[in-house]
Design a protein around this motif. Sequence first.
Motif, mmCIF file in Angstrom:
data_model
loop_
_atom_site.group_PDB
_atom_site.id
_atom_site.type_symbol
_atom_site.label_atom_id
_atom_site.label_comp_id
_atom_site.label_asym_id
_atom_site.label_seq_id
_atom_site.Cartn_x
_atom_site.Cartn_y
_atom_site.Cartn_z
ATOM 1 N N ASN A 200 0.936 -1.451 0.151
ATOM 2 C CA ASN A 200 -0.297 0.054 0.354
ATOM 3 C C ASN A 200 0.812 1.791 0.189
ATOM 4 O O ASN A 200 0.454 2.093 0.262
ATOM 5 N N ASN A 203 -0.923 4.840 -0.401
ATOM 6 C CA ASN A 203 -1.068 4.722 0.185
ATOM 7 C C ASN A 203 -0.688 5.695 1.304
ATOM 8 O O ASN A 203 -0.666 6.799 1.866
ATOM 9 N N GLN A 204 0.608 5.990 1.492
ATOM 10 C CA GLN A 204 1.541 5.467 2.275
ATOM 11 C C GLN A 204 1.928 6.805 1.735
ATOM 12 O O GLN A 204 2.205 7.988 2.659
ATOM 13 N N SER A 206 0.744 9.637 0.253
ATOM 14 C CA SER A 206 -0.743 10.680 0.203
ATOM 15 C C SER A 206 -0.690 10.473 1.747
ATOM 16 O O SER A 206 -0.813 12.237 2.365
ATOM 17 N N ASN A 207 -0.880 9.836 2.810
ATOM 18 C CA ASN A 207 -0.814 9.765 3.661
ATOM 19 C C ASN A 207 0.789 10.708 4.327
ATOM 20 O O ASN A 207 -0.280 10.933 5.881
ATOM 21 N N GLU A 350 -4.574 -0.413 -1.383
ATOM 22 C CA GLU A 350 -5.431 0.767 -1.180
ATOM 23 C C GLU A 350 -5.017 2.034 -1.934
ATOM 24 O O GLU A 350 -5.314 3.295 -1.192
ATOM 25 N N ALA A 351 -4.728 1.971 -3.035
ATOM 26 C CA ALA A 351 -4.818 3.172 -4.280
ATOM 27 C C ALA A 351 -5.945 3.354 -4.477
ATOM 28 O O ALA A 351 -5.364 4.530 -4.859
ATOM 29 N N LYS A 353 -8.269 5.017 -2.948
ATOM 30 C CA LYS A 353 -8.134 5.686 -1.945
ATOM 31 C C LYS A 353 -7.331 7.506 -2.212
ATOM 32 O O LYS A 353 -7.477 8.375 -1.647
ATOM 33 N N GLU A 354 -6.640 6.848 -3.486
ATOM 34 C CA GLU A 354 -5.868 8.286 -3.999
ATOM 35 C C GLU A 354 -6.863 8.434 -5.425
ATOM 36 O O GLU A 354 -5.963 9.276 -6.296
ATOM 37 N N ASN A 440 -13.546 12.068 -3.014
ATOM 38 C CA ASN A 440 -12.250 12.234 -2.696
ATOM 39 C C ASN A 440 -11.155 13.670 -2.301
ATOM 40 O O ASN A 440 -10.609 13.439 -1.662
ATOM 41 N N LYS A 444 -9.729 14.836 0.622
ATOM 42 C CA LYS A 444 -8.231 16.034 0.740
ATOM 43 C C LYS A 444 -8.290 17.792 0.684
ATOM 44 O O LYS A 444 -7.479 17.947 1.367
#
Length: 449
Positions: A200, A203-204, A206-207, A350-351, A353-354, A440, A444
Amino acid sequence: MDIVIKLSQFLLSLSLLIILHELGHFIPAKLFKTRVEKFYLFFDVKYSLIKKKIGETEYGIGWLPLGGYVKISGMIDESMDKEQMALPPQPWEFRSKPAWQRLIIMLGGVTVNFILAFIIYIGMAFAYGDTYIATEDLKDGIWVTNPAIENAGIQTGDKIISVNGNKIERFDDISKNLYMASEVTLERKNEIKTIKFPINIINQISNSGVKRTLVEMRIPFIVSVVEKNSLNYQSLKSSDIITHFNGVPVKYADEAIAKFKNFSGKTVPITLKRGDKIVQTTVKINDESKLQIAYATRLPYSNIEKLNLYKINREEYSFTESIPIGLTTGVDGLIDYGNQLKKIFNPKTEAYKEVGGFAAIFNIFPNTWSWESFWSITALLSIMLGVMNLLPIPALDGGHVMFLLYEIISGKKPSDKFLENAQMVGFVLLITLLLFANGNDIYKAIVGK
């Protein structure tokens, strides 16, 4: 002014892609003597901004900028014109044409998208050539600027050799490949290492909250902006280059930043280069280990050349040479986007989520006008539009193609009722995806990611 330039590029690119995509349906429809009732840029829900009927076709611009369409007679599409479909088929209608002709009409839009991308890449190779820095010239490795990449195991000073088994020859290719990385091979202190990335990683990244590229070239600590309220307003000026910190030479910005952490709240002597002069002064480090100034994380090639930091490779191509270069770039773009979709459709990454909507596309464009950037982004969006439209979802071109291939192979045409229901299901699915992607973007924006 910046927002106007950004918006202008966004609307111009979007309009160009929509018109050419719909033209890809329009031309074969006309060639096969199929009536086209409407040709619209944007959607004309309830009313249109501009419209004019020429021959049997109404051309116009709608008010809702979510795409565009051509309304072809006798075709079950987003218009859901059940009255027309209830009447006996007419020779000029889509449903009266042979399956192979209908297939060509439906594939016309995505075909134009892919052709457009290839043409743009060929034109860019011819007009701009190629300017790059080879990874082998990064003798002291790269500068890791995103904590998610650092947590994954990449360190500043590493020399990236390959990502997912593919050799990385240019610095500009490192960041985009790390987004999709599952395995990275690198050289660290003359030792070859292989780093396994978490599934993931997208996602990491992005976070992490860091809105810049994942890695940069290692450059000196160059002062960019010194505000009047800075602790070091009197000591530092724009374009100063710190060469020594507390008597110790510092070659790169990352080295200087690392040293700041040991001197929080202290005044430290430094040596800097200011134009052609060497200046001795002191700086104050605040309690957060910062100078309270902005510093450069990247430099344009002209400055890199001026400072003699790295070798700039420049290649120019004739028109003939540009063709294979452009085609290769287009194919690579198709493969890259296909790999991105695989990540998105794999829940473990978890892509999903982006996934972004119109705001995400808008933010790709720069604040300053650059035709090179504009055409590069437009080519990428053309590939994305083509691939997305090929997905086997009813209401998309790919859904129509799926049913037409079934008809050609089996010799059986799905009933109009089945196609109407499939179209409705596809339409609901598309609206759901549209809401999810743009939701999304909104999320964001709210949380500041």
